[in-house]
Write a protein that holds these residues in place. Structure first.
Motif, short mmCIF file in Angstrom:
data_model
loop_
_atom_site.label_atom_id
_atom_site.label_comp_id
_atom_site.label_asym_id
_atom_site.label_seq_id
_atom_site.Cartn_x
_atom_site.Cartn_y
_atom_site.Cartn_z
N PRO A 267 0.81 -1.23 0.00
CA PRO A 267 0.00 0.00 0.00
C PRO A 267 0.84 1.27 0.00
N MET A 268 0.27 2.29 -0.64
CA MET A 268 0.86 3.61 -0.66
C MET A 268 0.26 4.45 0.48
N ILE A 269 0.87 5.58 0.73
CA ILE A 269 0.23 6.61 1.55
C ILE A 269 0.39 7.93 0.79
N ILE A 270 -0.33 8.94 1.22
CA ILE A 270 -0.09 10.28 0.69
C ILE A 270 0.66 11.04 1.78
N ARG A 271 1.77 11.62 1.38
CA ARG A 271 2.67 12.22 2.38
C ARG A 271 3.30 13.48 1.79
N ALA A 272 3.30 14.55 2.56
CA ALA A 272 3.91 15.80 2.10
C ALA A 272 5.42 15.74 2.26
N SER A 273 6.10 16.20 1.22
CA SER A 273 7.57 16.27 1.28
C SER A 273 8.03 17.24 0.20
N LYS A 274 9.30 17.59 0.25
CA LYS A 274 9.85 18.49 -0.76
C LYS A 274 10.18 17.67 -2.00
N GLN A 275 9.55 18.01 -3.12
CA GLN A 275 9.73 17.27 -4.36
C GLN A 275 9.83 18.24 -5.53
N TRP A 276 10.25 17.68 -6.65
CA TRP A 276 10.29 18.44 -7.90
C TRP A 276 9.06 18.06 -8.73
N PHE A 277 8.46 19.06 -9.35
CA PHE A 277 7.22 18.85 -10.08
C PHE A 277 7.27 19.50 -11.46
N VAL A 278 6.53 18.88 -12.40
CA VAL A 278 6.22 19.55 -13.67
C VAL A 278 4.84 20.15 -13.50
N ASN A 279 4.73 21.41 -13.82
CA ASN A 279 3.44 22.08 -13.71
C ASN A 279 2.60 21.74 -14.95
N THR A 280 1.98 20.56 -14.91
CA THR A 280 1.21 20.11 -16.07
C THR A 280 -0.03 20.96 -16.29
#
Length: 994
Positions: A450-463
């Motif tokens: 199973p996954m969880i949803i967790r806040a962290s510092k990540q790199w994103f593409v602004n789709t």
């Protein structure tokens, strides 16, 4: 004599390639010898060394021999050197380098090869560079699975092991692809860990970063505790049977919403009622959300007297779940809940405000949503809008951190941490109900956990800023099947951002440096240029192997306003593998346009490679990297079930080709059976495979071999260049076959163009079975076997057989390249060694197209069917046929096939397959009592309907009075011991013997 020469009754004539015409010369000669062998050597029986089938190990062995003899390995480089402006580019989506080749690979690679071989034969210069996706977690996990103390390995040690594992997998897969007959330059493939590839990828990354489309942020993402990294949506799979511990929890009102003070006067405690399937997220709660436009009720519990607020639509269902009754005290709009607040159920002193949000639904729960900004995308949006804290209390392994408090610290949130929170809710008197809840839940696609949803510092593409342009670009792409485009458009529509950072070391590093004291990110044109230069020469190992001073220059630091390189550290994140493969167009595609004609992959790539390629291309150059998308389904067991080792239904392509340990259980089929399976399947849905399917494919190919063998067997002593007959001088039935060949070639070509290879197979089977085997071969046997070798009548049908052989072989060559090349080696008059693929596509002359001929032959066939139907089960050669047609167009067409009134050698008699045919315009005055009379009508439709006439006819079948010819087996002789006039003429010429 030769039973195979008899015109079979209708039922036998349609029984398929396995009867009559398909008998070998040896069996036909044996049948003859039992009756009269005097004329055996004067009959021109088919002769060919081409085997009707290759049993056992002979099939795979013959294929390997054919590959070597016919230059399979050189074909790609040969066609790349052709001087032509026609180019076709199929960009290979890289398979993952983490395991053995499987039937999914076979389906995909063979589909691509059929496509490429078709274009090579059509004269195109094909651009096809195979590739492999070499980075990522699955490879890293497999490479380290058998290493003790893997958690203590340095990044460089992990990368070394992962690379070695990927390289080994690549070689195994490559060897299989070659064995399947896939055409490519296998010495020059693209690998996503090639330094030049990695450098190109970083250039794309920076172009997007420079445009503001890539950014770093702290926000909730899908997180895999089992692999300690963020994952993108394309890396998730959903378990429909996941069981969560759902809870109903009350949040006591601290501050009553102003508009409800008259209803909630404080004399009785009131709470808002929430429902969640993730109790472990309650400690991170920062608010409770409501839907502004919905109606809410204030209710009184009949058992406890407590007051609760929940959605009006959810009152009855919630009361039922809690096994109580609610008395509705009052109702209000969601907006009336504004400015209220609640007490946190487990953390004394924390306030959870009531806030409006549009993501609240009324389909389940209570219509009030517990909001934990660190563990939900919508929750995070609410928190951002209202400036709420977004602190995460869960570490990378899925355990509560120290900030969660001593009761929860170091507990796994999905296991004992969940249990601890539930007990805390119970102890606080906030838990109203706990129950198991079965629902769809995201799992890590590799670890199946199973996954969880967790806040962290990540790199994103602004789709969000790219998807509109991506959707517009996609609408200009041809998608096969067309239904797939809607699925991809919808996926793009739902995608607001793409998390492209991963917390691993086996991949391409995100080339960012961070200020030690502030954590501020440093990345600009100078830093990226320096890193790309190093990567291009040394690969991305340099990021981990070199000290920061060699990666980050003093000038770049100074330009950014920094003081010392030592103040910075290298980033430890790597790029998502979908970004890896999604930038392949920048490395592989040639020319200024850098667009492929076709991308061809499985339907999972609608949310994967198709999408990541589109987004990176549109983001950097405002166009799609492909003109056509072809989307195929997945492979399943032949009963439609998923393949698994435990079930024992996994089909190994190597076992299909070479056989298993027990050949009675797993026979060797060869690669062409695998290719036939791919081509005949409806690949746009799920594709089934298993023993029944493979046996049927082998049988189909053997039937095709029999058809080919008949044509090859009748080519002896014939040369297409010197012995062929011009179409205008041919028998009309031969011209008709050329017409059908032209029509077949056009239909097959169009089916290939539409990637509809199952239609190609259907057209091939129908043409070989109906037009050739059941009709034409039966009709022309007497001409082939019993006329003089060089007689123009015989040469006429030999010419058609030669053209049919060439067209049929070319039509299936992209699908069955081994068989096609094998056949070409047995054609007596082919002296060149160039083979099928170097000599072009189907060449059916437009002069063959004569639709008017169809009416004459099909009219004759309608009468023949009436005749054969009237004598069902009997030998047609024992009969003479009288055809009566009223004067008109149909009679004139039949006269073109038989000028004289009665004949045993006319074209009409050949089609009727009787020993003698009489054509009359009036019914005969005397008809024997033993005659069979059938009636029918035939509609003539010429010149697009300008000429339309329906004619009636009668067919009279009666036993013939003449004797059976001991040579041709037809009842055309005066005595059974003396050949008929035609045969006597051939024998007298002394040319009937071979």
């Amino acid at each position: 004599m030769l039973r195979a020469w008899r015109a079979p009754p209708l039922a036998r004539a349609r029984a398929g390639a396995a009867r009559g015409w398909a008998r070998s010369a040896a069996s036909e000669a044996a049948a003859e010898s039992r009756e009269d062998s005097r004329y055996r050597d004067t009959v021109l029986l088919p002769r060919s060394r081409f085997p009707a089938q290759l049993p056992g190990r002979l099939q795979p062995e013959k294929e390997l021999e054919t590959q070597q003899k016919c230059g399979f390995s050189e074909l790609y480089s040969w066609q790349r050197q052709r001087k032509t402006k026609q180019e076709f580019c199929l960009h290979d989506g890289p398979p993952y380098a983490n395991g053995d080749p499987h039937v999914g690979h076979a389906l995909n690679k063979i589909l691509k090869d059929i496509t490429n071989r078709f274009h090579v034969m059509r004269g195109y210069k094909v651009h096809y560079v195979p590739g492999w996706d070499c980075h990522g977690l699955p490879i890293e996990l497999k490479a380290l699975s058998e290493v003790k103390g893997a958690e203590n390995l340095s990044p460089m040690e992990i990368r070394k092991r992962a690379r070695a594992f990927a390289e080994k997998a690549i070689e195994k897969q490559k060897s299989a692809f070659v064995r399947w007959g896939v055409m490519a330059d296998w010495a020059n493939c693209y690998l996503t860990f090639d330094p030049k590839y990695e450098a190109n990828q970083l250039r794309i990354f920076y172009k997007m970063y420079d445009k503001g489309l890539i950014y770093r942020d702290y926000k909730p993402v899908f997180w895999s505790p089992s692999t300690k990294t963020a994952l993108a949506e394309a890396e998730l799979e959903y378990n429909e049977q996941h069981v969560s511990r759902s809870v109903y929890v009350k949040f006591p009102l601290l501050k009553s919403p102003p508009k409800l003070t008259s209803v909630i006067d404080g004399s009785s405690p009131a709470s808002v009622l929430v429902w969640t399937t993730q109790p472990w997220t309650v400690p991170a709660n920062q608010a409770v959300c409501y839907m502004p436009d919905s109606v809410y009720s204030i209710v009184k519990c009949a058992v406890t007297g407590q007051h609760f607020i929940l959605a009006a639509d959810r009152v009855e269902s919630t009361a039922a779940v809690l096994d109580t009754q609610f008395e509705v005290i009052s109702t209000c709009k969601g907006t009336d809940l504004a400015d209220g607040s609640c007490a946190h159920p487990t953390i004394p002193g924390r306030v959870s405000p009531l806030l409006p949000a549009n993501h609240v639904t009324m389909t389940k729960g209570t219509g009030l949503v517990h909001t934990a900004p660190a563990h939900g995308m919508e929750d995070y949006s609410v928190a951002s809008h209202h400036q709420l804290p977004t602190d995460c209390l869960v570490d990378e392994s899925g355990y509560f951190t120290e900030a969660a408090g001593p009761e929860l610290k170091n507990k796994n949130v999905l296991e004992e941490g969940n249990e601890a929170v539930i007990k805390m809710l119970q102890a606080a008197g906030s838990l109203l109900k706990e129950e198991k809840y079965v629902h769809s839940y995201p799992y890590d696609w590799r670890t199946k956990k199973p996954m969880i949803i967790r806040a962290s510092k990540q790199w994103f593409v602004n789709t969000a800023d790219v998807k509109a342009a991506a959707q517009d670009a996609l609408k200009k792409v041809k998608v096969i099947p067309t239904s797939a485009v809607n699925s991809m458009l919808e996926m793009l529509d739902r995608r607001t951002f793409w998390c492209i950072s991963r917390q691993r070391c086996w991949g391409v590093p995100i080339p960012a440096f961070y200020q030690k004291s502030t954590g501020e990110c440093l990345i600009n044109s100078e830093t990226i240029t320096d890193v790309i230069k190093i990567v291009e020469h040394q690969g991305t190992d340099a990021w981990w192997a070199l000290p920061i001073e060699q990666l980050l220059s003093k000038e770049a630091v100074a330009k950014a306003g920094g003081h010392d390189v030592a103040d910075y550290v290298k980033g430890q994140d790597v790029l998502d593998i979908w970004f890896d493969s999604g930038t392949s167009w920048a490395h592989v595609l040639e020319g200024a346009d850098q667009r492929a004609d076709t991308y061809l992959e499985g339907k999972d790539q609608l949310g994967g490679w198709f999408q990541s390629s589109l987004l990176t291309s549109v983001a950097t150059r405002k166009k799609a990297p492909y003109k056509t998308l072809v989307v195929h389904g997945f492979t399943l067991g032949e009963k439609g079930e998923k393949m698994s080792k435990s079930v024992g239904n996994v089909v190994d392509p190597d076992v299909v080709i070479n056989g298993g340990e027990d050949h009675t259980k797993d026979p060797p089929y060869g690669a062409d059976v695998l290719r036939w399976w791919v081509a005949e399947s409806n690949v746009f849905t799920e594709v089934l495979i298993g023993p029944v399917v493979l046996n049927a494919a082998r049988d189909d190919i053997n039937k095709l071999r029999n058809t080919l063998r008949f044509m090859l067997g009748n080519m002896e002593g014939f040369n297409l260049e010197t012995d062929s007959i011009p179409p205008a001088e041919m028998y009309i039935v031969d011209q008709y076959m050329l017409h059908l060949l032209h029509e077949y070639g056009s239909k097959v070509t169009e089916a290939y163009k539409q990637y509809d290879y199952s239609k190609v197979v259907r057209l091939l089977q129908a043409f070989c079975s109906r037009s050739l085997s059941n009709f034409y071969f039966s009709v022309i046997k007497d001409r082939l076997y019993c006329e003089e070798a060089k007689d123009p009548k015989r040469r006429s049908c030999q010419t058609v057989l030669a053209e049919a052989l060439d067209i049929v072989v070319r039509s299936f060559a992209p699908i069955l390249p081994h068989l096609a090349e094998e056949v070409f080696q047995y054609i007596p008059y082919k002296k060149d060694s160039e083979g099928v693929f170097r000599t072009g596509w189907i060449n059916a002359s437009s002069a063959w197209k004569k639709p008017g001929i169809e009416e004459a032959i099909e009219g004759a066939c309608a009468m023949r069917d009436s005749f054969l139907g009237s004598i069902s089960g009997k030998n047609a050669l024992e009969y003479e046929v009288i055809i009566v047609i009223e004067p008109g167009l149909l009679f004139e067409l039949m006269e073109a096939l038989q000028a004289e009134e009665t004949s045993s050698v006319s074209q009409l008699n050949e089609i009727m397959m009787a020993s003698q045919t009489t054509l009359l315009s009036e019914f005969p005055k005397e008809t024997p009592s033993d005659a069979n009379i059938t009636k029918g009508t035939f509609l003539i439709n010429l010149e697009g309907g300008d000429i339309c006439e329906q004619s009636s006819y009668k067919v009279i079948a009666r036993p013939i009075a003449k004797a059976k010819c001991p040579r041709c087996r037809r009842y055309t002789a005066e005595s059974s011991s003396t050949p008929c006039p035609r045969c006597l003429q051939v024998l007298a010429a002394g040319k009937g013997s071979t």
